[in-house]
Scaffold this motif. Sequence first.
Motif, PDB file in Angstrom:
ATOM      1  N   THR A   7      51.052  47.382  38.491  1.00 44.83           N
ATOM      2  CA  THR A   7      50.560  48.571  39.185  1.00 44.83           C
ATOM      3  C   THR A   7      49.566  49.319  38.312  1.00 44.83           C
ATOM      4  O   THR A   7      48.514  49.769  38.794  1.00 44.83           O
ATOM      5  CB  THR A   7      51.742  49.491  39.562  1.00 44.83           C
ATOM      6  OG1 THR A   7      52.699  48.731  40.293  1.00 44.83           O
ATOM      7  CG2 THR A   7      51.281  50.662  40.397  1.00 44.83           C
ATOM      8  N   ASN A   8      49.877  49.440  37.021  1.00 49.01           N
ATOM      9  CA  ASN A   8      48.959  50.107  36.102  1.00 49.01           C
ATOM     10  C   ASN A   8      47.618  49.370  36.052  1.00 49.01           C
ATOM     11  O   ASN A   8      46.556  49.988  36.052  1.00 49.01           O
ATOM     12  CB  ASN A   8      49.556  50.166  34.690  1.00 49.01           C
ATOM     13  CG  ASN A   8      50.831  50.990  34.624  1.00 49.01           C
ATOM     14  OD1 ASN A   8      51.170  51.721  35.540  1.00 49.01           O
ATOM     15  ND2 ASN A   8      51.555  50.860  33.525  1.00 49.01           N
ATOM     16  N   THR A   9      47.675  48.044  36.016  1.00 47.29           N
ATOM     17  CA  THR A   9      46.462  47.232  35.964  1.00 47.29           C
ATOM     18  C   THR A   9      45.670  47.363  37.255  1.00 47.29           C
ATOM     19  O   THR A   9      44.434  47.415  37.235  1.00 47.29           O
ATOM     20  CB  THR A   9      46.808  45.758  35.690  1.00 47.29           C
ATOM     21  OG1 THR A   9      47.515  45.688  34.450  1.00 47.29           O
ATOM     22  CG2 THR A   9      45.570  44.887  35.621  1.00 47.29           C
ATOM     23  N   ALA A  10      46.373  47.420  38.383  1.00 45.64           N
ATOM     24  CA  ALA A  10      45.691  47.578  39.667  1.00 45.64           C
ATOM     25  C   ALA A  10      44.854  48.852  39.677  1.00 45.64           C
ATOM     26  O   ALA A  10      43.720  48.848  40.167  1.00 45.64           O
ATOM     27  CB  ALA A  10      46.707  47.600  40.803  1.00 45.64           C
ATOM     28  N   ALA A  32      39.350  38.951  36.898  1.00 44.03           N
ATOM     29  CA  ALA A  32      40.495  38.199  36.374  1.00 44.03           C
ATOM     30  C   ALA A  32      41.770  39.045  36.455  1.00 44.03           C
ATOM     31  O   ALA A  32      42.837  38.544  36.820  1.00 44.03           O
ATOM     32  CB  ALA A  32      40.239  37.742  34.943  1.00 44.03           C
ATOM     33  N   ALA A  33      41.662  40.322  36.126  1.00 45.43           N
ATOM     34  CA  ALA A  33      42.815  41.219  36.238  1.00 45.43           C
ATOM     35  C   ALA A  33      43.198  41.396  37.708  1.00 45.43           C
ATOM     36  O   ALA A  33      44.390  41.367  38.059  1.00 45.43           O
ATOM     37  CB  ALA A  33      42.507  42.565  35.595  1.00 45.43           C
ATOM     38  N   ALA A  34      42.200  41.537  38.574  1.00 46.54           N
ATOM     39  CA  ALA A  34      42.466  41.701  40.004  1.00 46.54           C
ATOM     40  C   ALA A  34      43.175  40.477  40.575  1.00 46.54           C
ATOM     41  O   ALA A  34      44.094  40.620  41.393  1.00 46.54           O
ATOM     42  CB  ALA A  34      41.163  41.967  40.758  1.00 46.54           C
ATOM     43  N   ARG A  35      42.776  39.288  40.133  1.00 48.48           N
ATOM     44  CA  ARG A  35      43.444  38.062  40.597  1.00 48.48           C
ATOM     45  C   ARG A  35      44.910  38.061  40.188  1.00 48.48           C
ATOM     46  O   ARG A  35      45.789  37.687  40.976  1.00 48.48           O
ATOM     47  CB  ARG A  35      42.749  36.818  40.038  1.00 48.48           C
ATOM     48  CG  ARG A  35      41.659  36.269  40.936  1.00 48.48           C
ATOM     49  CD  ARG A  35      41.220  34.867  40.532  1.00 48.48           C
ATOM     50  NE  ARG A  35      40.941  34.698  39.117  1.00 48.48           N
ATOM     51  CZ  ARG A  35      39.771  34.977  38.535  1.00 48.48           C
ATOM     52  NH1 ARG A  35      38.780  35.447  39.249  1.00 48.48           N
ATOM     53  NH2 ARG A  35      39.606  34.785  37.246  1.00 48.48           N
ATOM     54  N   ARG A  36      45.193  38.467  38.969  1.00 48.34           N
ATOM     55  CA  ARG A  36      46.585  38.497  38.502  1.00 48.34           C
ATOM     56  C   ARG A  36      47.404  39.523  39.291  1.00 48.34           C
ATOM     57  O   ARG A  36      48.573  39.303  39.592  1.00 48.34           O
ATOM     58  CB  ARG A  36      46.622  38.776  37.008  1.00 48.34           C
ATOM     59  CG  ARG A  36      46.270  37.549  36.180  1.00 48.34           C
ATOM     60  CD  ARG A  36      45.967  37.914  34.725  1.00 48.34           C
ATOM     61  NE  ARG A  36      45.817  36.758  33.890  1.00 48.34           N
ATOM     62  CZ  ARG A  36      44.705  36.010  33.798  1.00 48.34           C
ATOM     63  NH1 ARG A  36      43.646  36.309  34.533  1.00 48.34           N
ATOM     64  NH2 ARG A  36      44.655  34.967  32.981  1.00 48.34           N
ATOM     65  N   VAL A  37      46.799  40.641  39.614  1.00 47.96           N
ATOM     66  CA  VAL A  37      47.480  41.646  40.425  1.00 47.96           C
ATOM     67  C   VAL A  37      47.804  41.063  41.797  1.00 47.96           C
ATOM     68  O   VAL A  37      48.936  41.188  42.284  1.00 47.96           O
ATOM     69  CB  VAL A  37      46.617  42.927  40.545  1.00 47.96           C
ATOM     70  CG1 VAL A  37      47.155  43.863  41.620  1.00 47.96           C
ATOM     71  CG2 VAL A  37      46.540  43.645  39.201  1.00 47.96           C
TER      72      VAL A  37
END
Length: 195
Positions: free
Chosen positions: A108-111, A120-125
């Motif tokens: 959630t923090n990363t989102a 890359a972060a969005a894909r993991r989210v």
Amino acid sequence: MARTKEFDPDAALQAALELFWRRGYEATSMADLVGHLGIGRASLYATFGNKRELYLKAMDRYAQTRDPALLAELSQPGPVLPAVRALVRRFADEASDEQLRLSGCLVTNTAAEMAPHDTAAARRVEVSWDHIETPLYAALVRAQAQGELPEGRDPRALSRMLLVLMQGLRVVGKASSDPARVRDAAEQALRLLDG
């Protein structure tokens, strides 16, 4: 002759995960990581790459260790809705727990912090959210087939609503010191499952 590592990369990754989880990506500098992990900058770069690469590896670790039993919890034989309710209530309890709420959820923090500008972060989210939504959907389809969920309810829409609710609980819980705020929201949302 190659030197052997004088630190445990697995332990270092876990320590980096905990620091990123507590402070966020932007608020964590390489100097913070070097100090927290207790390893040299060159060793850090040689083992994990740059800060962003280390963060993505930390996210991968987080995904492997968070809620591995989610599918099993929602796949138990018998009535389904008690397990769905228990899952949502667990998220609400964690979001309002004084020790857990301040860190929130790394996904959630990363989102909120990185996904808008880091693919890359969005894909993991998205993958993490799929790992919650998919078993919820399957559970709600099963609940409907067993007569627990009224026929007119849409299991896909409900699973997405519960996912969004659970992520929202994490955000509100992190910022609010009033545990009733997240618990009341969770209970109201769960009423949508009733007949």
